[in-house]
Design a protein around this motif. Sequence first.
Motif, PDB file in Angstrom:
ATOM      1  N   VAL A 185       8.836   4.919  -0.630  1.00 30.63           N
ATOM      2  CA  VAL A 185       7.912   3.953  -0.040  1.00 30.63           C
ATOM      3  C   VAL A 185       7.054   3.257  -1.099  1.00 30.63           C
ATOM      4  N   GLY A 186       6.763   3.946  -2.209  1.00 32.88           N
ATOM      5  CA  GLY A 186       5.969   3.308  -3.262  1.00 32.88           C
ATOM      6  C   GLY A 186       6.613   2.041  -3.778  1.00 32.88           C
ATOM      7  N   ASP A 187       7.934   2.036  -3.890  1.00 33.61           N
ATOM      8  CA  ASP A 187       8.648   0.842  -4.334  1.00 33.61           C
ATOM      9  C   ASP A 187       8.856  -0.161  -3.201  1.00 33.61           C
ATOM     10  N   ALA A 188       8.814   0.312  -1.959  1.00 33.62           N
ATOM     11  CA  ALA A 188       9.046  -0.584  -0.820  1.00 33.62           C
ATOM     12  C   ALA A 188       7.805  -1.388  -0.452  1.00 33.62           C
ATOM     13  N   LEU A 189       6.614  -0.880  -0.755  1.00 26.84           N
ATOM     14  CA  LEU A 189       5.387  -1.546  -0.333  1.00 26.84           C
ATOM     15  C   LEU A 189       5.312  -3.006  -0.790  1.00 26.84           C
ATOM     16  N   PRO A 190       5.533  -3.320  -2.073  1.00 27.47           N
ATOM     17  CA  PRO A 190       5.471  -4.733  -2.461  1.00 27.47           C
ATOM     18  C   PRO A 190       6.553  -5.573  -1.807  1.00 27.47           C
ATOM     19  N   ALA A 191       7.697  -4.977  -1.509  1.00 28.66           N
ATOM     20  CA  ALA A 191       8.751  -5.725  -0.811  1.00 28.66           C
ATOM     21  C   ALA A 191       8.290  -6.113   0.585  1.00 28.66           C
ATOM     22  N   PHE A 192       7.646  -5.181   1.285  1.00 25.60           N
ATOM     23  CA  PHE A 192       7.157  -5.477   2.631  1.00 25.60           C
ATOM     24  C   PHE A 192       6.086  -6.563   2.612  1.00 25.60           C
ATOM     25  N   VAL A 193       5.098  -6.417   1.741  1.00 22.14           N
ATOM     26  CA  VAL A 193       3.995  -7.374   1.754  1.00 22.14           C
ATOM     27  C   VAL A 193       4.457  -8.754   1.308  1.00 22.14           C
ATOM     28  N   ALA A 194       5.563  -8.823   0.567  1.00 17.36           N
ATOM     29  CA  ALA A 194       6.138 -10.113   0.186  1.00 17.36           C
ATOM     30  C   ALA A 194       6.921 -10.763   1.319  1.00 17.36           C
ATOM     31  N   GLY A 195       7.069 -10.056   2.448  1.00 18.41           N
ATOM     32  CA  GLY A 195       7.728 -10.628   3.615  1.00 18.41           C
ATOM     33  C   GLY A 195       9.161 -10.206   3.819  1.00 18.41           C
ATOM     34  N   ASN A 196       9.617  -9.203   3.067  1.00 18.48           N
ATOM     35  CA  ASN A 196      10.984  -8.713   3.206  1.00 18.48           C
ATOM     36  C   ASN A 196      11.071  -7.581   4.219  1.00 18.48           C
ATOM     37  N   ALA A 197      12.282  -7.333   4.682  1.00 18.85           N
ATOM     38  CA  ALA A 197      12.619  -6.074   5.336  1.00 18.85           C
ATOM     39  C   ALA A 197      13.289  -5.178   4.296  1.00 18.85           C
ATOM     40  N   VAL A 198      13.371  -3.882   4.588  1.00 21.03           N
ATOM     41  CA  VAL A 198      13.966  -2.918   3.658  1.00 21.03           C
ATOM     42  C   VAL A 198      14.932  -2.019   4.422  1.00 21.03           C
ATOM     43  N   VAL A 199      16.118  -1.849   3.867  1.00 18.60           N
ATOM     44  CA  VAL A 199      17.033  -0.802   4.306  1.00 18.60           C
ATOM     45  C   VAL A 199      17.100   0.211   3.172  1.00 18.60           C
ATOM     46  N   MET A 200      16.580   1.385   3.420  1.00 12.53           N
ATOM     47  CA  MET A 200      16.454   2.399   2.371  1.00 12.53           C
ATOM     48  C   MET A 200      17.458   3.518   2.577  1.00 12.53           C
ATOM     49  N   LYS A 201      18.072   3.926   1.457  1.00 14.05           N
ATOM     50  CA  LYS A 201      18.872   5.152   1.452  1.00 14.05           C
ATOM     51  C   LYS A 201      18.169   6.169   0.566  1.00 14.05           C
ATOM     52  N   PRO A 202      17.348   7.049   1.145  1.00 15.19           N
ATOM     53  CA  PRO A 202      16.773   8.117   0.337  1.00 15.19           C
ATOM     54  C   PRO A 202      17.815   9.205   0.117  1.00 15.19           C
ATOM     55  N   ASP A 203      17.579  10.062  -0.868  1.00 19.31           N
ATOM     56  CA  ASP A 203      18.448  11.218  -1.032  1.00 19.31           C
ATOM     57  C   ASP A 203      18.313  12.110   0.200  1.00 19.31           C
ATOM     58  N   THR A 204      19.426  12.567   0.727  1.00 20.16           N
ATOM     59  CA  THR A 204      19.395  13.353   1.966  1.00 20.16           C
ATOM     60  C   THR A 204      18.544  14.608   1.813  1.00 20.16           C
ATOM     61  N   GLU A 205      18.582  15.237   0.636  1.00 19.03           N
ATOM     62  CA  GLU A 205      17.857  16.497   0.463  1.00 19.03           C
ATOM     63  C   GLU A 205      16.347  16.308   0.510  1.00 19.03           C
ATOM     64  N   THR A 206      15.864  15.077   0.305  1.00 17.51           N
ATOM     65  CA  THR A 206      14.412  14.848   0.324  1.00 17.51           C
ATOM     66  C   THR A 206      14.038  13.723   1.286  1.00 17.51           C
ATOM     67  N   CYS A 207      14.866  13.505   2.295  1.00 18.13           N
ATOM     68  CA  CYS A 207      14.660  12.335   3.164  1.00 18.13           C
ATOM     69  C   CYS A 207      13.514  12.503   4.144  1.00 18.13           C
ATOM     70  N   LEU A 208      13.122  13.729   4.481  1.00 20.18           N
ATOM     71  CA  LEU A 208      12.041  13.905   5.450  1.00 20.18           C
ATOM     72  C   LEU A 208      10.740  13.304   4.935  1.00 20.18           C
ATOM     73  N   THR A 209      10.519  13.378   3.629  1.00 18.84           N
ATOM     74  CA  THR A 209       9.313  12.787   3.049  1.00 18.84           C
ATOM     75  C   THR A 209       9.319  11.273   3.228  1.00 18.84           C
ATOM     76  N   ALA A 210      10.452  10.637   2.918  1.00 12.24           N
ATOM     77  CA  ALA A 210      10.549   9.186   3.092  1.00 12.24           C
ATOM     78  C   ALA A 210      10.416   8.794   4.559  1.00 12.24           C
ATOM     79  N   LEU A 211      11.000   9.579   5.444  1.00 10.03           N
ATOM     80  CA  LEU A 211      10.905   9.285   6.873  1.00 10.03           C
ATOM     81  C   LEU A 211       9.474   9.461   7.379  1.00 10.03           C
ATOM     82  N   TRP A 212       8.760  10.435   6.842  1.00  6.11           N
ATOM     83  CA  TRP A 212       7.346  10.594   7.182  1.00  6.11           C
ATOM     84  C   TRP A 212       6.563   9.352   6.778  1.00  6.11           C
ATOM     85  N   ALA A 213       6.839   8.831   5.587  1.00  3.03           N
ATOM     86  CA  ALA A 213       6.150   7.627   5.122  1.00  3.03           C
ATOM     87  C   ALA A 213       6.482   6.437   6.017  1.00  3.03           C
TER      88      ALA A 213
END
Length: 537
Positions: A185-213
């Motif tokens: 999410v740290g890298d996605a924040l500027p993408a969002f505020v610039a008006g983009n959408a994001v499709v993210m593929k986090p690593d499966t082993e640590t995806c719960l953290t990204a999904l929480w964000a």
Amino acid sequence: MTDAQAPELTGTNPLAPTPEGARTAADVVTPELVAQLTKGVAGSGRTANHTPFTGEKLADLPESTPEDVAGAFERARAAQAVWAQVPVRQRAAVLLRFHDLVLERQAEVLDLIQLETGKARLHAHEEVQAVAVAARHYGRKAPAYLRPKRHTGAVPTLTKVTELRHPRGVVGQIAPWNYPLELSVGDALPAFVAGNAVVMKPDTETCLTALWARDLLIEAGLPAEVFQVVLGDGPVVGPEVVRHADYVSFTGSTRTGREVAQGAAARLVGVSLELGGKNAMLVLEDADIEKAAAGAVRACFSSAGQLCISIERLYVHASVADAFLERFAARTRAMRLGTSLSYGADMGSLVGERQLATVTAHVADAVERGAKLVAGGVARPDIGPYFYEPTILDGVVAPMTVCAEETFGPVVSVYRFTTEDEAVEHANSTPYGLNSSVWTKDARRGRDVAARLRTGTVNINEGYAPAYGSVQSPMGGMKDSGLGRRHGSEGILKYTEAQTVAHQRLLPMAPSLGMDDEKYAAFMSRSLRLMKSLRFR
């Protein structure tokens, strides 16, 4: 640290457990939480993730197919068209609300980060700090970064020029396992505020953290369809993300980064890459040895060395090498390893079997070829299946594997130098160029040495945190360590397309007012000379 030097164990934890630390994975990762976080994640298959602390399964998860990835991009593209019309200050307000929510509910995500990565809680908190700082920065500065800018036109007063910034569309982001909050999410924040959408593929082993964000961003006001998450095996899902994206953001290994870059280049879409590093720390003869030794522990062993900007090579001036190494080794041997979901451990676990195997092989190869173990060099299955002691190697030379290859674990090699030129030459003698560190009491000397190092960031009298945390300034790698930058203006403008709008007034850019071609050419030549003499830019 040998078994005899290790702290007394309480159960499987060398730290005395606290009530907070007594929580188990089952207490944190409940079926209800998993159902909430995975809501909206498309996947016809099933996969799972595990905690490095014990190796046990944390959660059953949906696994996305190529068709699921295509569907996620379709939904994101439709939502992005609406999101881009939201005024930038309203988009920025989402980030500021997210900032507050992250700090208010940090205990939740600290548990998830620890369980998914195995890192110590203080190192998990580095991610909370980094995300909060990025959210605050882009929440405050995005309107200025993105506002239309006036430029001098081809013919002053006659040509009015404005630079506009448009979102690229849907950003495909592939995030790694080692910093699952900050590097997702740290890298996605500027993408969002610039008006983009994001499709993210986090690593499966640590995806719960990204999904929480993601869940928290939606609570802060981000439309849910603007942030899509797909899960699955990297070689299967990753190329599909690249295949559909309007821009690709990737953090990971240099090998995989080359493949991502090739995929993006084939489609003529932009890409930013933060890749590997073999980062060096230089301890000059006038350094404060005590502070340098304490700083080296932070620089080398944070997140068990599984940090792209951590230090793996220590260059120490020969006149202070013995004194430095004595202090550094003592601090390293005293580090406490632990699995507790509370503060107090100095280092946690490696993330899994592959990282443990790499670390073990690098250390064994070095010792077999004549390197000396100053500290560590031992796995600690008594604490957890992937724990490895923080390790210092002396006498490392080529062709030892650890000399040149990235270990990505709690292992550092110590080298001695006699001149500043020698230290700089050795520090630069790597295909990588991500981060470096210089220790000296002379601030000007530190800056001069820093300017000679071929790395994207240099820290003086610290390992990595000051440069990374200074989010108004760009952060990224030179050489094989990547392309592009995060943070600052570059960190948000990369997610935009620049458009120049030039409005010609009164006279055309062509012969007029009765001038023929020759007179027009002479008029323009005189005008160009005049503009130079008037110091137009």
